[in-house]
Design an enzyme around this catalytic site. Structure first.
Site, PDB file in Angstrom:
ATOM      1  CB  VAL A 282      -0.946   0.011   1.226  1.00  0.00           C
ATOM      2  CG1 VAL A 282      -1.740   1.308   1.280  1.00  0.00           C
ATOM      3  CG2 VAL A 282      -1.883  -1.188   1.179  1.00  0.00           C
TER       4      VAL A 282
ATOM      5  CB  THR B 174      -5.063  -3.718  10.697  1.00  0.00           C
ATOM      6  OG1 THR B 174      -5.545  -3.703   9.348  1.00  0.00           O
ATOM      7  CG2 THR B 174      -4.715  -2.305  11.114  1.00  0.00           C
TER       8      THR B 174
ATOM      9  CB  CYS C 129      -8.045  -7.781   2.316  1.00  0.00           C
ATOM     10  SG  CYS C 129      -6.980  -6.339   2.107  1.00  0.00           S
TER      11      CYS C 129
ATOM     12  NE  ARG D 290       0.600  -9.093   2.629  1.00  0.00           N
ATOM     13  CZ  ARG D 290       0.103  -7.893   2.326  1.00  0.00           C
ATOM     14  NH1 ARG D 290       0.054  -6.962   3.266  1.00  0.00           N
ATOM     15  NH2 ARG D 290      -0.327  -7.624   1.112  1.00  0.00           N
TER      16      ARG D 290
END
Length: 415
Positions: free
Chosen positions: A18, A87, A262, A333
């Protein structure tokens, strides 16, 4: 409050999937400092190498206004900070806000009067103003919405996607006052060709991001459940979806394992917040359970298919094809292929993983698993399990460059 282009100095905190594209794009228009605590990452970026493969060397070095550093003192001159840290969730599937808290504590001593801190990390509604802002106030000694301001503009980066990129995806923006919201919206309009959507509040912007991924998670769970139904009925799921997709408003999704940073994580943020508010969202919770169970389901279905073909699974060398969380990118991830691999190994099967996209050292450090990134012609495998349909792998299978002695590849997508 209006955007002063000549006086604006932007600090982008976190240079992953990002942050790096943000820093590069803003660096074309404003003095921009990209900061990351990972010194190796910073060194590589300064040499023009992006190990996420989101940007090429010529894209990273397009402007002399951009600097990349691991020295926190070099962000002191910035007046707009953009936070792009991950996060995740913890082992109990609860939101782990540690990265956000740590970054807020790190930049707080450096913010000054008039500064704006914009968060892009996916969170539940209220995190920016209820958790991050109090940290900034306490450490800086400044007063929120008087001395400094905040904003939230959720990231929409799709790793590995070379078509839908930062500049051509509509950006949701928000600010802690109407004036700041307008300034932040104008700031992002500078780099986002597709345009922006100014949300009426930070909480609305936070909620909008998290439900994007909740909605997708729920819809994939439905397809995964339908896939299990059709398997019982002896019907090919892909054939059913191809037929249904001829209707203009049908959402065409295929069964699969939901991993990544996500979709497999963000629903837990909204689940956490809604449960704390006294509401148990059954649909979201059930969708997570269905999608989390797919590695185990696919492993058992694979075993069943081997037996139906009279292939002895205990006397069979299995090549697990793909390890990343999605096709055509190196991102590992929260990949569900690891869970699939563990299930297969625990069944007593002989399994080797092959993925030409990954960094095998990173995989070993993260998962303690060996992955082949190229195949030795002398190595013989009997069957394949197509876990991640990278174009290169699919092509090698189609052209028989990748040969399997039993001539069988399990593909739960039916492609």
């Amino acid at each position: 409050m209006k955007l002063n282009r000549s006086a604006t100095k932007i600090g982008v905190i976190g240079l992953g999937y990002v942050g790096l594209p943000l820093a590069v794009e803003f660096g074309k228009h404003f003095i921009t400092v990209g900061f990351d605590t990972n010194q190796k990452r910073v060194q590589e970026l300064n040499l023009g190498y992006d190990n996420t493969e989101e940007l090429e060397t010529d894209e990273i070095h397009l402007s002399d206004k951009l600097s990349i550093t691991s020295d926190i003192n070099k962000i002191k001159a910035c007046n707009i900070y953009i936070v792009t840290v991950p996060t995740p969730v913890d082992i109990n599937k609860q939101p782990d806000l540690t990265p956000l808290i740590n970054v807020s504590e790190m930049i707080a001593p450096h913010i000054a009067n008039g500064n704006i801190i914009i968060y892009e990390s996916t969170v539940y509604p209220g995190v920016t103003e209820d958790i991050c802002v109090p940290i900034l106030e306490k450490i800086s000694g400044l007063v929120f919405n008087k001395d400094f301001f905040a904003g939230y503009s959720p990231e929409r980066i799709n790793p590995g996607d070379k078509v839908k990129r930062l500049t051509n995806i509509i950006k949701v923006t928000s600010g802690s006052t109407p004036e700041v919201a307008e300034l932040i919206d104008t700031l992002y309009q500078t780099i986002v060709i597709a345009g922006t959507h100014k949300a009426p509040s930070i909480k609305v912007a936070e909620a909008s991001k998290v439900i994007e991924n909740v909605q997708r998670d729920v819809n994939i769970a439905l397809v995964n459940e339908l896939h299990q139904v059709f398997n019982k009925l002896g019907i090919n799921t892909k054939d059913v979806i191809d037929a249904a997709a001829t209707k203009w408003n049908f959402m065409k999704l295929m069964p699969g394992m939901v991993g990544g940073h996500c979709i497999s994580v963000d629903p837990y943020y909204l689940l956490h917040k809604s449960e704390n508010a006294g509401f148990i969202p059954d649909l979201m919770r059930t969708a997570r359970e269905i999608n989390n169970g797919m590695p185990n389901y696919f492993a058992n279905d694979f075993l069943r298919k081997l037996i139906l073909r009279k292939i002895n699974p205990l006397n069979c060398k299995i090549l697990l094809l793909g390890f990343t969380f999605k096709e055509n990118c190196p991102d590992i991830r929260n990949t569900k292929v690891y869970e699939l691999y563990i299930v297969l190994i625990n069944m007593g099967l002989d399994v080797q993983i092959y993925d030409p996209w990954v960094n095998k050292e990173e995989v070993f450090q993260t998962f303690n698993v060996e992955v082949l990134t190229e195949l030795n012609p002398n190595q013989v495998f009997d069957v394949g399990f197509l876990a991640v349909a990278h174009d290169t792998i699919v092509s090698d299978l189609a052209t028989q460059k990748l040969m399997l002695s039993k001539n069988f590849v399990y593909d739960f997508r039916g492609s």
